[in-house]
Design a protein around this motif. Structure first.
Motif, PDB file in Angstrom:
ATOM      1  N   LYS A 367     138.788  37.667  90.174  1.00  0.00           N
ATOM      2  CA  LYS A 367     138.899  39.003  89.603  1.00  0.00           C
ATOM      3  C   LYS A 367     140.230  39.639  89.968  1.00  0.00           C
ATOM      4  CE  LYS A 367     133.916  39.808  89.725  1.00  0.00           C
ATOM      5  NZ  LYS A 367     132.832  40.634  90.316  1.00  0.00           N
ATOM      6  N   ARG A 368     140.613  40.588  89.130  1.00  0.00           N
ATOM      7  CA  ARG A 368     141.878  41.292  89.338  1.00  0.00           C
ATOM      8  C   ARG A 368     141.915  41.961  90.716  1.00  0.00           C
ATOM      9  NH1 ARG A 368     142.871  46.507  88.633  1.00  0.00           N
ATOM     10  NH2 ARG A 368     140.843  46.792  87.650  1.00  0.00           N
ATOM     11  N   GLN A 369     140.771  42.553  91.126  1.00  0.00           N
ATOM     12  CA  GLN A 369     140.742  43.267  92.404  1.00  0.00           C
ATOM     13  C   GLN A 369     141.025  42.334  93.578  1.00  0.00           C
ATOM     14  OE1 GLN A 369     138.492  43.306  90.042  1.00  0.00           O
ATOM     15  NE2 GLN A 369     137.641  45.354  89.658  1.00  0.00           N
ATOM     16  N   VAL A 370     140.483  41.091  93.509  1.00  0.00           N
ATOM     17  CA  VAL A 370     140.675  40.132  94.598  1.00  0.00           C
ATOM     18  C   VAL A 370     142.146  39.749  94.712  1.00  0.00           C
ATOM     19  CG1 VAL A 370     140.106  37.807  95.396  1.00  0.00           C
ATOM     20  CG2 VAL A 370     138.336  39.247  94.396  1.00  0.00           C
ATOM     21  N   ILE A 371     142.764  39.373  93.599  1.00  0.00           N
ATOM     22  CA  ILE A 371     144.167  38.945  93.606  1.00  0.00           C
ATOM     23  C   ILE A 371     145.075  40.097  94.057  1.00  0.00           C
ATOM     24  CG2 ILE A 371     146.063  38.089  92.187  1.00  0.00           C
ATOM     25  CD1 ILE A 371     143.957  35.989  92.551  1.00  0.00           C
ATOM     26  N   ASN A 372     144.820  41.295  93.538  1.00  0.00           N
ATOM     27  CA  ASN A 372     145.668  42.443  93.894  1.00  0.00           C
ATOM     28  C   ASN A 372     145.578  42.775  95.383  1.00  0.00           C
ATOM     29  OD1 ASN A 372     147.148  43.656  91.565  1.00  0.00           O
ATOM     30  ND2 ASN A 372     145.126  43.608  90.643  1.00  0.00           N
ATOM     31  N   TYR A 395     149.075  33.206  88.134  1.00  0.00           N
ATOM     32  CA  TYR A 395     149.465  33.060  86.727  1.00  0.00           C
ATOM     33  C   TYR A 395     149.592  31.607  86.289  1.00  0.00           C
ATOM     34  CZ  TYR A 395     150.317  38.064  86.423  1.00  0.00           C
ATOM     35  OH  TYR A 395     150.165  39.432  86.416  1.00  0.00           O
ATOM     36  N   GLY A 396     149.240  30.660  87.153  1.00  0.00           N
ATOM     37  CA  GLY A 396     149.311  29.248  86.787  1.00  0.00           C
ATOM     38  C   GLY A 396     150.726  28.734  86.678  1.00  0.00           C
ATOM     39  N   LEU A 397     151.654  29.268  87.473  1.00  0.00           N
ATOM     40  CA  LEU A 397     153.062  28.843  87.435  1.00  0.00           C
ATOM     41  C   LEU A 397     153.351  27.733  88.431  1.00  0.00           C
ATOM     42  CD1 LEU A 397     154.672  32.422  87.280  1.00  0.00           C
ATOM     43  CD2 LEU A 397     154.184  30.881  85.378  1.00  0.00           C
ATOM     44  N   ASP A 398     152.313  27.264  89.134  1.00  0.00           N
ATOM     45  CA  ASP A 398     152.496  26.206  90.134  1.00  0.00           C
ATOM     46  C   ASP A 398     152.070  24.841  89.597  1.00  0.00           C
ATOM     47  OD1 ASP A 398     149.836  26.879  89.958  1.00  0.00           O
ATOM     48  OD2 ASP A 398     149.412  26.568  92.089  1.00  0.00           O
ATOM     49  N   GLY A 399     151.901  24.756  88.270  1.00  0.00           N
ATOM     50  CA  GLY A 399     151.521  23.479  87.670  1.00  0.00           C
ATOM     51  C   GLY A 399     150.027  23.298  87.507  1.00  0.00           C
ATOM     52  N   HIS A 400     149.234  24.272  87.911  1.00  0.00           N
ATOM     53  CA  HIS A 400     147.774  24.206  87.755  1.00  0.00           C
ATOM     54  C   HIS A 400     147.307  25.337  86.838  1.00  0.00           C
ATOM     55  CE1 HIS A 400     147.310  21.173  90.918  1.00  0.00           C
ATOM     56  NE2 HIS A 400     148.198  21.859  91.618  1.00  0.00           N
ATOM     57  N   LYS A 401     146.018  25.360  86.581  1.00  0.00           N
ATOM     58  CA  LYS A 401     145.469  26.445  85.775  1.00  0.00           C
ATOM     59  C   LYS A 401     145.570  27.758  86.531  1.00  0.00           C
ATOM     60  CE  LYS A 401     142.203  23.679  83.094  1.00  0.00           C
ATOM     61  NZ  LYS A 401     140.789  23.456  82.733  1.00  0.00           N
ATOM     62  N   ALA A 406     141.946  35.618  82.323  1.00  0.00           N
ATOM     63  CA  ALA A 406     142.904  35.609  81.209  1.00  0.00           C
ATOM     64  C   ALA A 406     143.361  37.001  80.809  1.00  0.00           C
ATOM     65  CB  ALA A 406     142.284  34.897  80.014  1.00  0.00           C
ATOM     66  N   ASP A 407     142.472  37.993  80.883  1.00  0.00           N
ATOM     67  CA  ASP A 407     142.819  39.339  80.449  1.00  0.00           C
ATOM     68  C   ASP A 407     143.220  40.247  81.605  1.00  0.00           C
ATOM     69  OD1 ASP A 407     140.353  39.308  81.608  1.00  0.00           O
ATOM     70  OD2 ASP A 407     139.426  40.726  80.209  1.00  0.00           O
ATOM     71  N   ALA A 408     143.480  39.652  82.779  1.00  0.00           N
ATOM     72  CA  ALA A 408     143.824  40.451  83.965  1.00  0.00           C
ATOM     73  C   ALA A 408     145.264  40.189  84.390  1.00  0.00           C
ATOM     74  CB  ALA A 408     142.869  40.121  85.103  1.00  0.00           C
ATOM     75  N   THR A 409     145.837  41.150  85.082  1.00  0.00           N
ATOM     76  CA  THR A 409     147.216  41.037  85.578  1.00  0.00           C
ATOM     77  C   THR A 409     147.301  41.606  86.994  1.00  0.00           C
ATOM     78  OG1 THR A 409     147.804  43.202  84.659  1.00  0.00           O
ATOM     79  CG2 THR A 409     148.236  41.265  83.282  1.00  0.00           C
ATOM     80  N   ILE A 410     148.359  41.226  87.689  1.00  0.00           N
ATOM     81  CA  ILE A 410     148.636  41.845  88.992  1.00  0.00           C
ATOM     82  C   ILE A 410     149.284  43.199  88.734  1.00  0.00           C
ATOM     83  CG2 ILE A 410     149.993  41.633  91.114  1.00  0.00           C
ATOM     84  CD1 ILE A 410     149.708  38.613  90.904  1.00  0.00           C
TER      85      ILE A 410
END
Length: 424
Positions: A367-372, A395-401, A406-410
């Motif tokens: 969830k967004r809250q956890v990542i933030n 955001y999956g920039l390390d080569g993994h999913k 999908a609809d959440a952001t930092i």
């Protein structure tokens, strides 16, 4: 003597009478008897031959009628096969108007009605491309015209009903049953319609569908019976739902984790810890294997009660007992439980452990809250490298999913703080 001649209607009687005449030495009478027998035998033989000829002519006439019927049936099938192929082609092209026109043309072809295969193709084309209501309406019209149904048409009609708004679905369901258009639908088709009504909290409609299943000779499965639990939970009547659950327990209908999960979810959302832990005890006593959904619900409850230690202990216990490895959703719930218990360090350790498990613990479940909160914690601790890695993982920039939904952001403010930290 006269009586003797009149009685000669079959061979056994003739033999007995002629033997009596011989003993009485009635020579003339015996000759008359033999003459009469021969005449009657000849007449019987002629009558039998006429009957045989008549039967043969009847058989030939019947064979001719059957041949003609077969020719008509073959012609009808040729017509229908042509239309079925065209209907399927137009259905693939999403040409709904073309499907309707072909249906009308088929109904106009002589006195022949569409076969069940042709009807199923038309209904499926409408259901997939034009929506459920046109498909159901057309099936009702075809039934009124005398088109015979099949398992395929019944299944398509039931799937279409489950996609309609609940009120419309039940209205058409009752009408189709009254017409005899739903001939003993399969349990899976009933389950879809029951589930749709249960989500809307329509307790009476779910009970009606369960009764219809029994009338059709279907034994309501655990899934179907759980529909009534779900409907009661949707109305907020958790106590009555628990009473129905106990009935299912006595009838040994709780053979999977599904009914347990429905009640656990309702008890958690309506915040009724007493019923929640009662259901947990019932599950342990009946030895029904839990699934990831069950574990996630248990972790969430312990998190709300600020008992993250028990949540981790339960996860370890069930992994050993049931081989239940925490998935992405459970790991996210464990992180949240750590935050609720103010155990920030363990939350970060749990997230790192989840990332090491690869794509199986990502799938956009965090969830967004956890990542933030994790990002904020790393930035405040001055751990620049860890914060950057967390953003890449989110955001999956390390080569993994991506780990982030999908609809959440930092949040932008956390990213701005990270840029400032990197610049310094």
């Amino acid at each position: 003597e006269t009586v003797g001649i009149d009685l000669c209607s079959d061979q056994a009687v003739f033999v007995s009478v002629s033997a009596a005449y011989q003993r009485l030495q009635w020579t003339e009478s015996l000759r008359e008897l033999i003459r009469t027998w021969e005449q009657r035998s000849a007449a019987a033989a002629a009558s039998m031959q006429e009957d045989w000829y008549a039967a043969e002519e009847s058989c030939l006439a019947e064979d001719k009628c059957v041949a003609e019927d077969q020719t008509v049936a073959e012609d009808t099938h040729i017509v229908e096969d042509k239309y079925v192929a065209e209907i399927r082609a137009r259905a693939d092209a999403k040409d709904v108007d073309g499907c309707r026109k072909l249906c009308e043309d088929l109904l106009k072809e002589g006195s022949a009605l569409p076969s069940s295969e042709a009807s199923a193709s038309i209904l499926e084309a409408l259901r997939r491309n034009d929506g459920a209501l046109p498909a159901v309406s057309l099936w009702r019209e075809l039934q009124l015209r005398g088109v015979q149904g099949s398992k395929a048409t019944c299944s398509i009609a039931m799937r279409a009903l489950s996609a309609l708004p609940c009120g419309q679905a039940m209205e058409h369901f009752r009408a189709l049953r009254a017409q005899g258009a739903l001939k003993k639908p399969a349990s899976a088709d009933y389950n879809a319609l029951i589930d749709a009504q249960a989500k809307a909290g329509n307790v009476q409609e779910v009970s009606e569908l369960l009764a219809a299943m029994v009338e059709d000779g279907r034994n309501p499965s655990c899934f179907a019976r759980t529909g009534l639990l779900k409907a009661l939970c949707a109305t907020g009547d958790l106590q009555k739902a628990f009473e129905e659950f106990e009935k299912m327990q006595k009838e040994k209908k709780t053979i999977s984790s599904y009914p347990f999960n429905v009640l656990l979810t309702a008890a958690l959302n309506l915040w009724n810890p007493m019923i929640f832990f009662k259901v947990k005890e019932e599950m342990e006593q009946t030895a029904v294997p839990p699934n990831s959904n069950t574990l996630g619900l248990m972790v969430r409850m312990y998190g709300h009660k600020r008992m993250s230690g028990k949540a981790f202990a339960l996860a370890e216990e069930w992994e050993k007992k049931w081989g239940l490895v925490p998935d992405a959703v459970v790991m996210s719930c464990l992180c949240t439980a750590c935050f609720q218990s103010k155990d920030i360090k363990r939350a970060l350790q749990t997230f790192e452990a989840a990332m090491k498990m690869g794509n199986s613990c990502r799938e956009g479940a965090f969830k967004r809250q956890v990542i933030n909160r994790l990002c904020k914690m790393c930035i405040r601790a001055g751990s620049c490298h860890r914060a950057v890695l967390l953003v890449q993982q989110a955001y999956g920039l390390d080569g993994h999913k991506r780990a982030l939904a999908a609809d959440a952001t930092i949040e932008v403010r956390h990213l701005e703080e990270l840029w400032e930290l990197l610049a310094s």
